[in-house]
Design a protein around this motif. Structure first.
Motif, PDB file in Angstrom:
ATOM      1  N   MET A   1       0.834  -1.177   0.000  1.00 54.68           N
ATOM      2  CA  MET A   1       0.000   0.000   0.000  1.00 54.68           C
ATOM      3  C   MET A   1       0.881   1.243   0.000  1.00 54.68           C
ATOM      4  SD  MET A   1      -2.886   0.910   2.736  1.00 54.68           S
ATOM      5  CE  MET A   1      -2.965   2.532   3.331  1.00 54.68           C
ATOM      6  N   THR A   2       0.634   2.121  -0.964  1.00 56.58           N
ATOM      7  CA  THR A   2       1.407   3.348  -1.045  1.00 56.58           C
ATOM      8  C   THR A   2       0.527   4.536  -0.721  1.00 56.58           C
ATOM      9  OG1 THR A   2       0.936   3.697  -3.373  1.00 56.58           O
ATOM     10  CG2 THR A   2       2.898   2.383  -2.847  1.00 56.58           C
ATOM     11  N   ASN A   3       1.123   5.519  -0.123  1.00 57.60           N
ATOM     12  CA  ASN A   3       0.416   6.745   0.215  1.00 57.60           C
ATOM     13  C   ASN A   3       0.890   7.889  -0.670  1.00 57.60           C
ATOM     14  OD1 ASN A   3      -1.039   5.522   2.247  1.00 57.60           O
ATOM     15  ND2 ASN A   3       0.545   5.920   3.774  1.00 57.60           N
ATOM     16  N   LYS A   4       1.350   7.565  -1.857  1.00 62.69           N
ATOM     17  CA  LYS A   4       1.870   8.580  -2.756  1.00 62.69           C
ATOM     18  C   LYS A   4       0.766   9.143  -3.637  1.00 62.69           C
ATOM     19  CE  LYS A   4       6.636   7.079  -2.947  1.00 62.69           C
ATOM     20  NZ  LYS A   4       7.775   6.918  -3.811  1.00 62.69           N
ATOM     21  N   VAL A   5       0.928  10.388  -4.026  1.00 63.65           N
ATOM     22  CA  VAL A   5      -0.030  11.077  -4.885  1.00 63.65           C
ATOM     23  C   VAL A   5       0.226  10.673  -6.332  1.00 63.65           C
ATOM     24  CG1 VAL A   5      -0.782  13.346  -5.694  1.00 63.65           C
ATOM     25  CG2 VAL A   5      -0.108  13.028  -3.313  1.00 63.65           C
ATOM     26  N   LYS A   6      -0.829  10.348  -7.052  1.00 60.68           N
ATOM     27  CA  LYS A   6      -0.711  10.011  -8.477  1.00 60.68           C
ATOM     28  C   LYS A   6      -0.599  11.334  -9.239  1.00 60.68           C
ATOM     29  CE  LYS A   6      -1.604   6.979 -11.947  1.00 60.68           C
ATOM     30  NZ  LYS A   6      -0.436   6.413 -12.507  1.00 60.68           N
ATOM     31  N   ILE A   7       0.418  11.458 -10.065  1.00 61.04           N
ATOM     32  CA  ILE A   7       0.641  12.681 -10.835  1.00 61.04           C
ATOM     33  C   ILE A   7       0.780  12.307 -12.300  1.00 61.04           C
ATOM     34  CG2 ILE A   7       3.132  12.637 -10.429  1.00 61.04           C
ATOM     35  CD1 ILE A   7       3.055  15.717 -10.413  1.00 61.04           C
ATOM     36  N   GLU A   8       0.271  13.143 -13.171  1.00 61.42           N
ATOM     37  CA  GLU A   8       0.361  12.876 -14.606  1.00 61.42           C
ATOM     38  C   GLU A   8       1.825  12.900 -15.028  1.00 61.42           C
ATOM     39  OE1 GLU A   8      -0.886  14.872 -18.828  1.00 61.42           O
ATOM     40  OE2 GLU A   8      -1.935  15.531 -17.034  1.00 61.42           O
ATOM     41  N   ALA A   9       2.196  11.951 -15.872  1.00 63.06           N
ATOM     42  CA  ALA A   9       3.591  11.806 -16.295  1.00 63.06           C
ATOM     43  C   ALA A   9       4.108  13.063 -16.986  1.00 63.06           C
ATOM     44  CB  ALA A   9       3.739  10.600 -17.213  1.00 63.06           C
ATOM     45  N   GLY A  10       3.298  13.657 -17.850  1.00 63.61           N
ATOM     46  CA  GLY A  10       3.727  14.871 -18.562  1.00 63.61           C
ATOM     47  C   GLY A  10       3.993  16.022 -17.619  1.00 63.61           C
ATOM     48  N   LEU A  11       3.132  16.198 -16.635  1.00 66.30           N
ATOM     49  CA  LEU A  11       3.307  17.270 -15.657  1.00 66.30           C
ATOM     50  C   LEU A  11       4.562  17.040 -14.826  1.00 66.30           C
ATOM     51  CD1 LEU A  11       2.309  19.810 -14.210  1.00 66.30           C
ATOM     52  CD2 LEU A  11       0.907  18.317 -12.761  1.00 66.30           C
ATOM     53  N   ALA A  12       4.775  15.808 -14.412  1.00 67.82           N
ATOM     54  CA  ALA A  12       5.966  15.483 -13.624  1.00 67.82           C
ATOM     55  C   ALA A  12       7.236  15.750 -14.433  1.00 67.82           C
ATOM     56  CB  ALA A  12       5.916  14.033 -13.164  1.00 67.82           C
ATOM     57  N   SER A  13       7.216  15.379 -15.705  1.00 63.83           N
ATOM     58  CA  SER A  13       8.386  15.605 -16.554  1.00 63.83           C
ATOM     59  C   SER A  13       8.639  17.092 -16.757  1.00 63.83           C
ATOM     60  CB  SER A  13       8.211  14.906 -17.900  1.00 63.83           C
ATOM     61  OG  SER A  13       8.200  13.506 -17.723  1.00 63.83           O
ATOM     62  N   ILE A  14       7.573  17.859 -16.972  1.00 66.09           N
ATOM     63  CA  ILE A  14       7.730  19.313 -17.128  1.00 66.09           C
ATOM     64  C   ILE A  14       8.273  19.929 -15.845  1.00 66.09           C
ATOM     65  CG2 ILE A  14       6.417  21.471 -17.382  1.00 66.09           C
ATOM     66  CD1 ILE A  14       6.920  20.098 -20.027  1.00 66.09           C
ATOM     67  N   LEU A  15       7.799  19.462 -14.686  1.00 68.83           N
ATOM     68  CA  LEU A  15       8.317  19.975 -13.413  1.00 68.83           C
ATOM     69  C   LEU A  15       9.803  19.656 -13.259  1.00 68.83           C
ATOM     70  CD1 LEU A  15       5.388  19.147 -10.962  1.00 68.83           C
ATOM     71  CD2 LEU A  15       6.144  21.415 -11.727  1.00 68.83           C
ATOM     72  N   LEU A  16      10.204  18.467 -13.697  1.00 71.30           N
ATOM     73  CA  LEU A  16      11.623  18.104 -13.637  1.00 71.30           C
ATOM     74  C   LEU A  16      12.465  19.026 -14.526  1.00 71.30           C
ATOM     75  CD1 LEU A  16      11.309  14.232 -13.766  1.00 71.30           C
ATOM     76  CD2 LEU A  16      12.256  15.568 -11.890  1.00 71.30           C
ATOM     77  N   VAL A  17      11.992  19.269 -15.743  1.00 71.01           N
ATOM     78  CA  VAL A  17      12.730  20.137 -16.662  1.00 71.01           C
ATOM     79  C   VAL A  17      12.760  21.564 -16.126  1.00 71.01           C
ATOM     80  CG1 VAL A  17      12.725  21.138 -18.990  1.00 71.01           C
ATOM     81  CG2 VAL A  17      12.319  18.695 -18.678  1.00 71.01           C
TER      82      VAL A  17
END
Length: 178
Positions: A1-17
């Motif tokens: 069981m994970t308590n992590k927030v699901k985030i859209e892959a594109g948004l996560a990648s843009i945040l990384l960049v």
């Protein structure tokens, strides 16, 4: 069981960049929050790995350049001392130290500006290559950065253990006393 927030892959990648482009603490915070609090897909993890290792390569290259540029003061002091020594030893020699130092400072200042420009262009090219899925163009700066990127990837793949551990200095053979 994970308590992590699901985030859209594109948004996560843009945040990384975006974190990468902002640099420093912003980059570290974005990486930390995404990895700790968000559920990421494999593609985003791959992009994160590419961006982190590229940031390591850029940082190492920048550090090397800063070491070289900082060492330029030693070169200028050496030139100035040498010219002063020549002027002292040879009575007819009347070399103007200030002109030589001025030229050396001029060359080093523009070399520093050129390298900083190449680093900025390389960062931009990396982001464009990441977005388009194509390899980054090749030049001496990107080649050196890619060398550091490969070392960082090898380090990560080996679980934080360097594959080429530093060797102990060889000891001179001892001869038995007679």
């Amino acid at each position: 069981m994970t308590n992590k927030v699901k985030i859209e892959a594109g948004l996560a990648s843009i945040l990384l960049v975006l974190g990468f482009l902002l640099g420093g603490m912003s980059f570290a915070l974005v990486i930390m929050f995404l990895l700790v609090f968000c559920e990421l897909d494999q593609n985003t993890k791959t992009n994160a790995s590419k961006i982190i290792t590229f940031a390591v390569g850029i940082t190492l290259f920048s550090m090397i350049w800063n070491i070289i540029f900082s060492g330029s003061d030693i070169i200028i002091d050496f030139i100035e001392s040498t010219v002063n020594l020549i002027n002292t030893l040879v009575e007819d020699a009347d070399l103007d130290v200030s002109k030589i130092v001025l030229v050396a400072n001029y060359v080093l200042t523009y070399a520093d500006k050129a390298v900083e420009f190449l680093i900025t262009v390389t960062k931009f090219a990396f982001v464009i290559a990441l977005f388009s899925g194509k390899p980054i163009f090749s030049n001496p700066v990107t080649n050196k950065i890619n060398e550091y990127v490969n070392k960082a990837i090898n380090y990560l793949n080996n679980g934080g253990v360097s594959s080429a551990a530093p060797q102990a200095a060889p000891q001179a053979p001892t001869t038995p006393e007679k």
